[in-house]
Design a protein around this motif. Sequence first.
Motif, short mmCIF file in Angstrom:
data_model
loop_
_atom_site.label_atom_id
_atom_site.label_comp_id
_atom_site.label_asym_id
_atom_site.label_seq_id
_atom_site.Cartn_x
_atom_site.Cartn_y
_atom_site.Cartn_z
N ASN A 201 48.06 44.47 32.24
CA ASN A 201 46.68 44.49 31.74
C ASN A 201 45.80 43.84 32.80
O ASN A 201 46.10 42.74 33.28
CB ASN A 201 46.56 43.72 30.42
CG ASN A 201 47.37 44.38 29.32
OD1 ASN A 201 47.21 45.57 29.05
ND2 ASN A 201 48.23 43.60 28.67
N ILE A 202 44.72 44.52 33.15
CA ILE A 202 43.87 44.10 34.25
C ILE A 202 42.47 43.77 33.74
O ILE A 202 41.91 44.51 32.93
CB ILE A 202 43.78 45.22 35.31
CG1 ILE A 202 45.16 45.52 35.89
CG2 ILE A 202 42.79 44.85 36.42
CD1 ILE A 202 45.23 46.80 36.70
N ILE A 203 41.94 42.65 34.21
CA ILE A 203 40.54 42.32 33.95
C ILE A 203 39.81 42.34 35.28
O ILE A 203 40.22 41.67 36.24
CB ILE A 203 40.38 40.95 33.27
CG1 ILE A 203 41.05 40.95 31.90
CG2 ILE A 203 38.90 40.59 33.12
CD1 ILE A 203 41.01 39.61 31.19
N ALA A 204 38.75 43.14 35.36
CA ALA A 204 37.98 43.28 36.59
C ALA A 204 36.50 43.05 36.30
O ALA A 204 36.05 43.21 35.17
CB ALA A 204 38.19 44.67 37.20
N LEU A 205 35.77 42.67 37.33
CA LEU A 205 34.33 42.45 37.21
C LEU A 205 33.61 43.45 38.10
O LEU A 205 33.78 43.43 39.33
CB LEU A 205 33.96 41.02 37.61
CG LEU A 205 32.47 40.65 37.55
CD1 LEU A 205 31.96 40.75 36.11
CD2 LEU A 205 32.23 39.26 38.11
N GLY B 154 29.63 44.70 34.45
CA GLY B 154 30.21 43.58 33.73
C GLY B 154 31.72 43.59 33.74
O GLY B 154 32.35 44.20 34.62
N LEU B 155 32.33 42.91 32.75
CA LEU B 155 33.79 42.82 32.68
C LEU B 155 34.39 44.14 32.19
O LEU B 155 33.84 44.80 31.31
CB LEU B 155 34.21 41.69 31.74
CG LEU B 155 34.02 40.25 32.25
CD1 LEU B 155 34.38 39.27 31.16
CD2 LEU B 155 34.86 40.00 33.49
N ILE B 156 35.54 44.49 32.80
CA ILE B 156 36.23 45.73 32.46
C ILE B 156 37.68 45.40 32.12
O ILE B 156 38.36 44.69 32.87
CB ILE B 156 36.20 46.71 33.65
CG1 ILE B 156 34.79 46.90 34.19
CG2 ILE B 156 36.81 48.06 33.27
CD1 ILE B 156 34.74 47.49 35.58
N ASP B 157 38.16 45.90 30.99
CA ASP B 157 39.56 45.77 30.59
C ASP B 157 40.27 47.08 30.88
O ASP B 157 39.83 48.14 30.43
CB ASP B 157 39.68 45.45 29.10
CG ASP B 157 39.27 44.02 28.79
OD1 ASP B 157 39.53 43.15 29.63
OD2 ASP B 157 38.69 43.78 27.72
N ALA C 145 51.68 50.99 35.63
CA ALA C 145 52.18 50.42 36.89
C ALA C 145 50.98 50.00 37.74
O ALA C 145 49.90 50.57 37.62
CB ALA C 145 53.06 51.41 37.65
N VAL C 146 51.21 49.01 38.60
CA VAL C 146 50.15 48.49 39.47
C VAL C 146 50.66 48.44 40.90
O VAL C 146 51.83 48.09 41.14
CB VAL C 146 49.71 47.07 39.04
CG1 VAL C 146 48.69 46.48 40.02
CG2 VAL C 146 49.14 47.09 37.63
N VAL C 147 49.80 48.81 41.86
CA VAL C 147 50.12 48.65 43.27
C VAL C 147 49.12 47.67 43.88
O VAL C 147 47.91 47.89 43.82
CB VAL C 147 50.05 49.99 44.03
CG1 VAL C 147 50.37 49.77 45.51
CG2 VAL C 147 51.02 51.00 43.44
N LEU C 148 49.63 46.60 44.45
CA LEU C 148 48.79 45.60 45.12
C LEU C 148 48.61 46.01 46.58
O LEU C 148 49.59 46.16 47.31
CB LEU C 148 49.43 44.22 45.02
CG LEU C 148 49.75 43.72 43.62
CD1 LEU C 148 50.46 42.38 43.69
CD2 LEU C 148 48.49 43.62 42.77
N ALA C 149 47.35 46.18 46.99
CA ALA C 149 47.07 46.60 48.36
C ALA C 149 45.80 45.90 48.84
O ALA C 149 44.86 46.54 49.34
CB ALA C 149 46.92 48.12 48.43
N MET C 150 45.76 44.57 48.69
CA MET C 150 44.54 43.81 48.98
C MET C 150 44.35 43.50 50.45
O MET C 150 43.33 42.95 50.85
CB MET C 150 44.55 42.50 48.18
CG MET C 150 44.45 42.67 46.69
SD MET C 150 46.07 42.85 45.88
CE MET C 150 46.75 41.21 45.99
N GLY C 151 45.35 43.79 51.28
CA GLY C 151 45.20 43.54 52.72
C GLY C 151 45.33 42.08 53.08
O GLY C 151 46.01 41.30 52.40
N CYS C 152 44.66 41.67 54.15
CA CYS C 152 44.76 40.28 54.61
C CYS C 152 43.39 39.80 55.08
O CYS C 152 42.45 40.58 55.22
CB CYS C 152 45.78 40.16 55.74
SG CYS C 152 45.44 41.20 57.17
#
Length: 414
Positions: free
Chosen positions: A93-97, A101-104, A109-116
Amino acid sequence: MKYDVVVVGGGPAGLGAAIEAKKTGLEKVLIIERDRELGGILNQCIHNGFGLHEFKEELTGPEYATRFIEMAKEFNIDYMLNTMVLSIDKDKNIIALGESGLIDINSKAVVLAMGCRERTRGAIDLPGYRPSGVYTAGAAQRFMNMEGYMVGKKVVIYGSGDIGLIMARRMTLEGAKVEAVIERKPHSSGLTRNIVQCLDDFDIPLLLEHCITYVHGKDRVKGVTIAKTGKDKRPVEGTERFIECDTLLLSVGLIPENELSMDTGINLDRRTNGPIVDNRMQTNIEGIFACGNVVHVHDLVDFVTRESRIAGRNAALYAMDRSRKDKSVETKAGNGVSYIVPQHIDLGSDEEVNLFMRVRDIYKNKKLVVKCGENVILEKKRVHMIPSEMESLKLNLDIIKNLSGNIEVCVEGV
Protein backbone atom coordinates in the motif's frame (compact mmCIF):
# COMPACT_ATOMS: atom_id res chain seq x y z
CA MET A 1 -6.39 3.43 -6.86
CA LYS A 2 -5.34 -0.11 -7.69
CA TYR A 3 -2.45 -1.23 -9.92
CA ASP A 4 -0.71 -4.49 -10.74
CA VAL A 5 2.79 -2.96 -10.54
CA VAL A 6 3.82 0.46 -9.27
CA VAL A 7 7.31 1.71 -10.18
CA VAL A 8 8.79 4.40 -7.91
CA GLY A 9 11.02 6.60 -10.08
CA GLY A 10 10.76 7.61 -13.73
CA GLY A 11 14.42 7.55 -14.70
CA PRO A 12 16.07 4.91 -16.92
CA ALA A 13 15.61 2.14 -14.32
CA GLY A 14 11.96 2.95 -13.67
CA LEU A 15 11.09 3.32 -17.36
CA GLY A 16 12.79 0.04 -18.25
CA ALA A 17 11.06 -1.84 -15.43
CA ALA A 18 7.62 -0.46 -16.27
CA ILE A 19 7.94 -1.28 -19.96
CA GLU A 20 9.11 -4.82 -19.21
CA ALA A 21 6.24 -5.35 -16.74
CA LYS A 22 3.81 -4.26 -19.44
CA LYS A 23 5.45 -6.51 -22.04
CA THR A 24 5.12 -9.46 -19.68
CA GLY A 25 1.34 -9.16 -19.88
CA LEU A 26 0.09 -6.74 -17.22
CA GLU A 27 -2.61 -4.17 -17.90
CA LYS A 28 -2.25 -1.72 -15.02
CA VAL A 29 1.29 -0.37 -14.56
CA LEU A 30 2.05 3.00 -12.94
CA ILE A 31 5.22 5.12 -12.75
CA ILE A 32 5.47 7.70 -9.95
CA GLU A 33 8.06 10.44 -10.59
CA ARG A 34 8.81 13.33 -8.23
CA ASP A 35 10.28 15.59 -10.95
CA ARG A 36 8.36 17.57 -13.57
CA GLU A 37 9.18 15.13 -16.39
CA LEU A 38 10.21 11.54 -17.02
CA GLY A 39 13.81 10.65 -17.81
CA GLY A 40 15.60 11.26 -14.52
CA ILE A 41 19.23 12.35 -14.56
CA LEU A 42 19.51 11.61 -18.29
CA ASN A 43 17.70 14.85 -19.12
CA GLN A 44 20.71 16.92 -18.05
CA CYS A 45 23.35 14.61 -19.57
CA ILE A 46 23.57 16.22 -23.00
CA HIS A 47 26.90 14.56 -23.84
CA ASN A 48 27.00 11.40 -25.95
CA GLY A 49 28.19 7.92 -24.99
CA PHE A 50 24.85 6.36 -24.02
CA GLY A 51 23.23 3.37 -25.70
CA LEU A 52 26.27 1.58 -27.13
CA HIS A 53 25.22 -1.71 -25.52
CA GLU A 54 21.46 -1.23 -25.64
CA PHE A 55 20.97 0.28 -29.12
CA LYS A 56 24.39 -0.32 -30.73
CA GLU A 57 24.68 3.40 -31.41
CA GLU A 58 25.91 6.46 -29.56
CA LEU A 59 23.18 8.66 -28.06
CA THR A 60 22.99 11.64 -25.73
CA GLY A 61 21.25 11.24 -22.38
CA PRO A 62 18.00 12.95 -23.52
CA GLU A 63 17.96 10.84 -26.70
CA TYR A 64 18.35 7.64 -24.67
CA ALA A 65 15.59 8.71 -22.26
CA THR A 66 13.26 9.77 -25.08
CA ARG A 67 13.33 6.31 -26.65
CA PHE A 68 12.06 4.77 -23.41
CA ILE A 69 9.56 7.57 -22.74
CA GLU A 70 8.06 7.03 -26.19
CA MET A 71 7.88 3.27 -25.56
CA ALA A 72 6.13 3.89 -22.23
CA LYS A 73 3.54 6.03 -23.98
CA GLU A 74 3.07 3.45 -26.76
CA PHE A 75 2.34 0.82 -24.11
CA ASN A 76 -0.15 3.19 -22.41
CA ILE A 77 1.70 3.08 -19.11
CA ASP A 78 0.20 5.49 -16.57
CA TYR A 79 2.52 7.97 -14.90
CA MET A 80 2.28 10.69 -12.26
CA LEU A 81 4.68 13.64 -12.30
CA ASN A 82 5.50 16.07 -9.47
CA THR A 83 4.50 13.28 -7.08
CA MET A 84 6.48 12.07 -4.08
CA VAL A 85 6.02 8.63 -2.52
CA LEU A 86 5.84 9.10 1.25
CA SER A 87 5.49 5.50 2.40
CA ILE A 88 5.13 1.89 1.29
CA ASP A 89 4.00 -0.84 3.66
CA LYS A 90 4.68 -4.57 3.45
CA ASP A 91 1.30 -5.14 1.82
CA LYS A 92 2.36 -2.82 -1.02
CA ASN A 93 0.00 0.00 0.00
CA ILE A 94 1.48 3.30 -1.13
CA ILE A 95 0.84 6.82 0.10
CA ALA A 96 2.03 9.56 -2.25
CA LEU A 97 1.76 13.35 -2.30
CA GLY A 98 0.91 14.94 -5.64
CA GLU A 99 -0.36 18.26 -6.92
CA SER A 100 -3.93 17.35 -5.92
CA GLY A 101 -2.98 16.16 -2.42
CA LEU A 102 -2.52 12.76 -0.78
CA ILE A 103 -3.03 9.66 -2.93
CA ASP A 104 -3.67 6.11 -1.69
CA ILE A 105 -2.54 3.37 -4.08
CA ASN A 106 -2.73 -0.39 -3.67
CA SER A 107 -0.36 -2.50 -5.74
CA LYS A 108 0.29 -6.21 -6.16
CA ALA A 109 4.03 -5.57 -6.69
CA VAL A 110 6.37 -2.59 -6.36
CA VAL A 111 9.64 -1.77 -8.12
CA LEU A 112 11.98 0.68 -6.38
CA ALA A 113 13.93 2.75 -8.90
CA MET A 114 14.72 5.99 -7.03
CA GLY A 115 18.30 6.26 -8.29
CA CYS A 116 21.03 7.94 -6.25
CA ARG A 117 22.11 11.36 -5.03
CA GLU A 118 25.44 13.15 -4.82
CA ARG A 119 27.58 13.31 -1.71
CA THR A 120 27.66 16.94 -0.58
CA ARG A 121 30.22 19.18 1.11
CA GLY A 122 28.75 18.39 4.52
CA ALA A 123 29.34 14.67 3.98
CA ILE A 124 33.09 15.13 3.44
CA ASP A 125 33.69 17.76 6.15
CA LEU A 126 35.54 20.23 3.91
CA PRO A 127 37.29 22.98 5.99
CA GLY A 128 36.68 26.67 5.30
CA TYR A 129 33.88 29.19 5.12
CA ARG A 130 30.58 28.61 3.30
CA PRO A 131 30.87 30.96 0.29
CA SER A 132 28.81 30.87 -2.88
CA GLY A 133 30.42 29.07 -5.81
CA VAL A 134 30.52 25.60 -4.22
CA TYR A 135 28.33 23.14 -6.15
CA THR A 136 27.99 19.43 -6.55
CA ALA A 137 28.98 18.51 -10.11
CA GLY A 138 25.44 17.32 -10.87
CA ALA A 139 23.88 20.56 -9.66
CA ALA A 140 26.28 22.54 -11.86
CA GLN A 141 25.40 20.24 -14.77
CA ARG A 142 21.70 20.93 -14.31
CA PHE A 143 22.26 24.70 -14.03
CA MET A 144 24.28 24.76 -17.25
CA ASN A 145 22.49 22.20 -19.41
CA MET A 146 18.87 22.76 -18.40
CA GLU A 147 18.67 26.26 -16.90
CA GLY A 148 21.29 27.97 -19.10
CA TYR A 149 23.26 29.37 -16.18
CA MET A 150 27.08 29.52 -16.26
CA VAL A 151 28.22 28.69 -12.74
CA GLY A 152 31.79 30.05 -12.90
CA LYS A 153 34.83 31.01 -14.94
CA LYS A 154 37.80 29.65 -12.99
CA VAL A 155 37.12 26.18 -11.67
CA VAL A 156 38.61 23.48 -9.44
CA ILE A 157 36.94 20.07 -9.33
CA TYR A 158 37.27 17.95 -6.19
CA GLY A 159 36.89 14.24 -6.89
CA SER A 160 37.23 12.42 -10.19
CA GLY A 161 33.80 10.82 -10.49
CA ASP A 162 32.34 10.63 -13.99
CA ILE A 163 30.05 13.66 -13.57
CA GLY A 164 33.01 15.76 -12.41
CA LEU A 165 35.13 14.66 -15.37
CA ILE A 166 32.34 15.38 -17.83
CA MET A 167 31.77 18.81 -16.26
CA ALA A 168 35.49 19.60 -16.64
CA ARG A 169 35.05 19.23 -20.40
CA ARG A 170 31.65 20.95 -20.45
CA MET A 171 32.89 24.04 -18.63
CA THR A 172 36.01 24.22 -20.79
CA LEU A 173 33.85 24.16 -23.93
CA GLU A 174 31.77 27.02 -22.49
CA GLY A 175 34.89 29.15 -21.97
CA ALA A 176 35.76 28.47 -18.34
CA LYS A 177 39.28 27.59 -17.20
CA VAL A 178 39.44 24.34 -15.24
CA GLU A 179 42.57 24.64 -13.13
CA ALA A 180 42.72 21.03 -11.93
CA VAL A 181 40.83 17.93 -10.87
CA ILE A 182 41.85 16.89 -7.34
CA GLU A 183 41.56 13.22 -6.27
CA ARG A 184 42.47 11.75 -2.87
CA LYS A 185 42.91 8.20 -4.17
CA PRO A 186 45.86 6.88 -6.20
CA HIS A 187 43.47 6.20 -9.09
CA SER A 188 40.53 7.98 -10.72
CA SER A 189 36.95 7.27 -9.63
CA GLY A 190 35.71 7.68 -13.21
CA LEU A 191 35.82 5.66 -16.41
CA THR A 192 39.08 5.56 -18.33
CA ARG A 193 37.36 6.89 -21.46
CA ASN A 194 36.27 9.99 -19.52
CA ILE A 195 39.82 10.59 -18.28
CA VAL A 196 41.01 10.58 -21.89
CA GLN A 197 38.14 12.47 -23.53
CA CYS A 198 37.43 15.01 -20.79
CA LEU A 199 40.84 15.71 -19.23
CA ASP A 200 43.69 14.56 -21.47
CA ASP A 201 42.13 15.98 -24.64
CA PHE A 202 41.85 19.41 -22.99
CA ASP A 203 45.14 19.37 -21.04
CA ILE A 204 43.35 19.51 -17.69
CA PRO A 205 45.63 18.20 -14.92
CA LEU A 206 44.47 15.32 -12.71
CA LEU A 207 46.24 15.48 -9.37
CA LEU A 208 46.02 12.04 -7.75
CA GLU A 209 46.74 11.53 -4.04
CA HIS A 210 45.90 15.17 -3.31
CA CYS A 211 43.21 16.72 -1.14
CA ILE A 212 41.72 20.15 -0.46
CA THR A 213 42.66 21.37 3.01
CA TYR A 214 40.83 24.72 2.94
CA VAL A 215 38.23 26.63 0.93
CA HIS A 216 39.02 30.37 0.87
CA GLY A 217 36.51 33.20 0.55
CA LYS A 218 33.50 34.41 2.55
CA ASP A 219 31.04 35.81 -0.02
CA ARG A 220 32.40 33.94 -3.05
CA VAL A 221 35.06 31.27 -3.42
CA LYS A 222 38.50 32.90 -3.81
CA GLY A 223 40.55 29.74 -4.09
CA VAL A 224 41.50 26.47 -2.42
CA THR A 225 44.57 25.16 -0.65
CA ILE A 226 45.55 21.65 -1.72
CA ALA A 227 48.14 19.23 -0.36
CA LYS A 228 49.52 15.79 -1.17
CA THR A 229 48.17 12.89 0.87
CA GLY A 230 50.32 10.25 2.56
CA LYS A 231 49.74 6.54 3.01
CA ASP A 232 47.37 7.34 5.88
CA LYS A 233 45.29 9.48 3.46
CA ARG A 234 46.05 12.59 5.53
CA PRO A 235 47.65 15.81 4.17
CA VAL A 236 51.45 15.83 4.11
CA GLU A 237 52.78 18.90 5.87
CA GLY A 238 54.88 21.16 3.65
CA THR A 239 53.19 20.13 0.38
CA GLU A 240 50.41 22.76 0.51
CA ARG A 241 49.81 25.14 -2.38
CA PHE A 242 47.10 27.63 -3.25
CA ILE A 243 44.99 27.51 -6.43
CA GLU A 244 42.96 30.60 -7.28
CA CYS A 245 39.39 29.90 -8.43
CA ASP A 246 35.86 31.30 -8.23
CA THR A 247 34.06 27.94 -8.38
CA LEU A 248 34.49 24.57 -6.69
CA LEU A 249 32.66 21.51 -8.03
CA LEU A 250 32.34 18.40 -5.86
CA SER A 251 32.36 14.97 -7.48
CA VAL A 252 33.04 12.88 -4.40
CA GLY A 253 30.67 9.94 -4.73
CA LEU A 254 27.05 8.91 -5.12
CA ILE A 255 24.68 7.49 -2.49
CA PRO A 256 21.67 5.28 -3.41
CA GLU A 257 18.38 6.94 -2.37
CA ASN A 258 17.09 4.46 0.20
CA GLU A 259 15.32 6.38 2.96
CA LEU A 260 12.02 5.04 1.59
CA SER A 261 13.46 1.51 1.46
CA MET A 262 14.58 1.68 5.09
CA ASP A 263 11.19 2.98 6.25
CA THR A 264 9.57 0.04 4.46
CA GLY A 265 11.78 -2.45 6.34
CA ILE A 266 13.96 -3.50 3.43
CA ASN A 267 17.38 -4.88 4.38
CA LEU A 268 20.30 -2.86 2.99
CA ASP A 269 23.83 -3.96 2.13
CA ARG A 270 26.27 -1.75 4.05
CA ARG A 271 28.81 -2.03 1.20
CA THR A 272 26.51 -0.81 -1.58
CA ASN A 273 24.07 1.20 0.59
CA GLY A 274 21.35 -0.42 -1.52
CA PRO A 275 18.76 -3.17 -0.96
CA ILE A 276 19.91 -6.78 -0.67
CA VAL A 277 18.36 -8.53 -3.68
CA ASP A 278 18.24 -11.94 -5.31
CA ASN A 279 18.76 -12.70 -8.99
CA ARG A 280 15.12 -11.71 -9.63
CA MET A 281 15.94 -8.29 -8.09
CA GLN A 282 13.49 -9.06 -5.26
CA THR A 283 14.22 -7.64 -1.81
CA ASN A 284 13.65 -9.38 1.52
CA ILE A 285 9.99 -8.29 1.32
CA GLU A 286 8.13 -10.47 -1.16
CA GLY A 287 6.65 -8.49 -4.02
CA ILE A 288 8.98 -5.50 -3.61
CA PHE A 289 11.77 -5.36 -6.19
CA ALA A 290 14.60 -2.89 -6.79
CA CYS A 291 16.87 -2.02 -9.72
CA GLY A 292 19.36 0.51 -11.03
CA ASN A 293 21.35 2.97 -8.98
CA VAL A 294 19.11 2.53 -5.95
CA VAL A 295 20.66 -0.97 -5.62
CA HIS A 296 24.26 -0.09 -6.49
CA VAL A 297 25.89 2.72 -8.45
CA HIS A 298 26.35 1.71 -12.09
CA ASP A 299 28.93 3.10 -14.48
CA LEU A 300 26.80 2.68 -17.65
CA VAL A 301 23.08 3.38 -18.10
CA ASP A 302 22.88 0.39 -20.47
CA PHE A 303 23.54 -1.90 -17.48
CA VAL A 304 20.82 -0.09 -15.52
CA THR A 305 18.37 -0.92 -18.32
CA ARG A 306 19.43 -4.57 -18.36
CA GLU A 307 18.86 -4.82 -14.62
CA SER A 308 15.52 -3.00 -14.82
CA ARG A 309 14.17 -5.55 -17.27
CA ILE A 310 14.85 -8.34 -14.76
CA ALA A 311 13.05 -6.43 -12.00
CA GLY A 312 10.10 -5.46 -14.20
CA ARG A 313 9.57 -8.95 -15.59
CA ASN A 314 9.73 -10.62 -12.19
CA ALA A 315 7.50 -8.01 -10.57
CA ALA A 316 4.93 -8.76 -13.28
CA LEU A 317 5.21 -12.51 -12.72
CA TYR A 318 4.73 -11.98 -8.98
CA ALA A 319 1.65 -9.81 -9.62
CA MET A 320 0.24 -12.59 -11.83
CA ASP A 321 0.96 -15.26 -9.15
CA ARG A 322 3.39 -16.95 -11.53
CA SER A 323 6.49 -16.41 -9.42
CA ARG A 324 7.97 -19.39 -7.61
CA LYS A 325 10.69 -19.33 -5.00
CA ASP A 326 13.20 -22.13 -4.41
CA LYS A 327 16.11 -22.59 -2.02
CA SER A 328 18.74 -19.87 -2.44
CA VAL A 329 22.47 -19.50 -1.88
CA GLU A 330 24.41 -16.40 -0.91
CA THR A 331 27.12 -14.62 -2.91
CA LYS A 332 30.15 -13.38 -0.98
CA ALA A 333 32.79 -10.83 -1.97
CA GLY A 334 36.17 -12.44 -1.38
CA ASN A 335 39.75 -11.18 -1.63
CA GLY A 336 40.05 -8.09 -3.86
CA VAL A 337 36.29 -7.68 -4.45
CA SER A 338 34.28 -4.88 -2.81
CA TYR A 339 30.76 -6.19 -3.30
CA ILE A 340 28.57 -8.47 -5.43
CA VAL A 341 25.01 -7.95 -6.72
CA PRO A 342 22.79 -9.95 -6.48
CA GLN A 343 23.52 -11.08 -2.94
CA HIS A 344 21.33 -14.20 -3.29
CA ILE A 345 20.78 -16.67 -6.15
CA ASP A 346 17.57 -18.69 -6.34
CA LEU A 347 18.45 -22.25 -7.32
CA GLY A 348 15.13 -22.59 -9.10
CA SER A 349 16.12 -19.85 -11.55
CA ASP A 350 15.23 -20.61 -15.15
CA GLU A 351 17.64 -18.10 -16.66
CA GLU A 352 21.31 -17.17 -16.51
CA VAL A 353 22.52 -14.95 -13.69
CA ASN A 354 24.89 -12.01 -14.14
CA LEU A 355 27.00 -11.19 -11.10
CA PHE A 356 27.98 -7.51 -10.97
CA MET A 357 30.91 -6.41 -8.81
CA ARG A 358 33.67 -3.88 -8.29
CA VAL A 359 37.26 -4.66 -7.37
CA ARG A 360 39.08 -2.97 -4.49
CA ASP A 361 42.24 -1.87 -6.29
CA ILE A 362 43.93 -1.65 -9.70
CA TYR A 363 44.82 -5.15 -10.94
CA LYS A 364 46.69 -6.22 -14.06
CA ASN A 365 46.81 -9.72 -15.53
CA LYS A 366 44.64 -11.24 -12.79
CA LYS A 367 41.54 -13.39 -12.89
CA LEU A 368 38.14 -13.38 -11.24
CA VAL A 369 37.48 -16.76 -9.65
CA VAL A 370 34.08 -18.07 -8.51
CA LYS A 371 34.23 -20.78 -5.85
CA CYS A 372 31.58 -22.98 -4.24
CA GLY A 373 33.29 -24.21 -1.12
CA GLU A 374 36.73 -25.38 -2.27
CA ASN A 375 35.58 -26.02 -5.84
CA VAL A 376 36.32 -23.50 -8.60
CA ILE A 377 33.17 -23.29 -10.75
CA LEU A 378 34.17 -20.39 -13.01
CA GLU A 379 37.19 -18.22 -13.71
CA LYS A 380 37.79 -15.38 -16.14
CA LYS A 381 41.10 -13.72 -16.98
CA ARG A 382 41.22 -9.92 -16.91
CA VAL A 383 44.06 -7.89 -18.39
CA HIS A 384 43.09 -4.76 -16.46
CA MET A 385 40.61 -4.12 -13.63
CA ILE A 386 39.99 -0.85 -11.76
CA PRO A 387 37.46 0.06 -9.03
CA SER A 388 35.72 2.68 -11.19
CA GLU A 389 34.66 0.15 -13.84
CA MET A 390 32.11 -2.52 -12.96
CA GLU A 391 32.93 -6.15 -13.66
CA SER A 392 30.42 -8.87 -14.48
CA LEU A 393 30.44 -12.66 -14.60
CA LYS A 394 27.73 -14.80 -16.19
CA LEU A 395 26.61 -17.98 -14.44
CA ASN A 396 24.82 -20.28 -16.88
CA LEU A 397 21.98 -22.60 -15.90
CA ASP A 398 24.25 -25.65 -15.61
CA ILE A 399 26.35 -23.86 -12.97
CA ILE A 400 23.28 -22.67 -11.04
CA LYS A 401 21.59 -26.07 -11.00
CA ASN A 402 24.75 -27.71 -9.59
CA LEU A 403 25.42 -25.22 -6.79
CA SER A 404 25.65 -27.03 -3.47
CA GLY A 405 26.26 -24.05 -1.21
CA ASN A 406 27.18 -20.37 -0.99
CA ILE A 407 29.60 -18.98 -3.56
CA GLU A 408 32.54 -16.58 -3.27
CA VAL A 409 34.17 -14.39 -5.91
CA CYS A 410 37.79 -13.30 -5.46
CA VAL A 411 40.72 -11.88 -7.42
CA GLU A 412 43.63 -14.27 -7.94
CA GLY A 413 46.95 -13.99 -9.78
CA VAL A 414 47.22 -15.52 -13.25
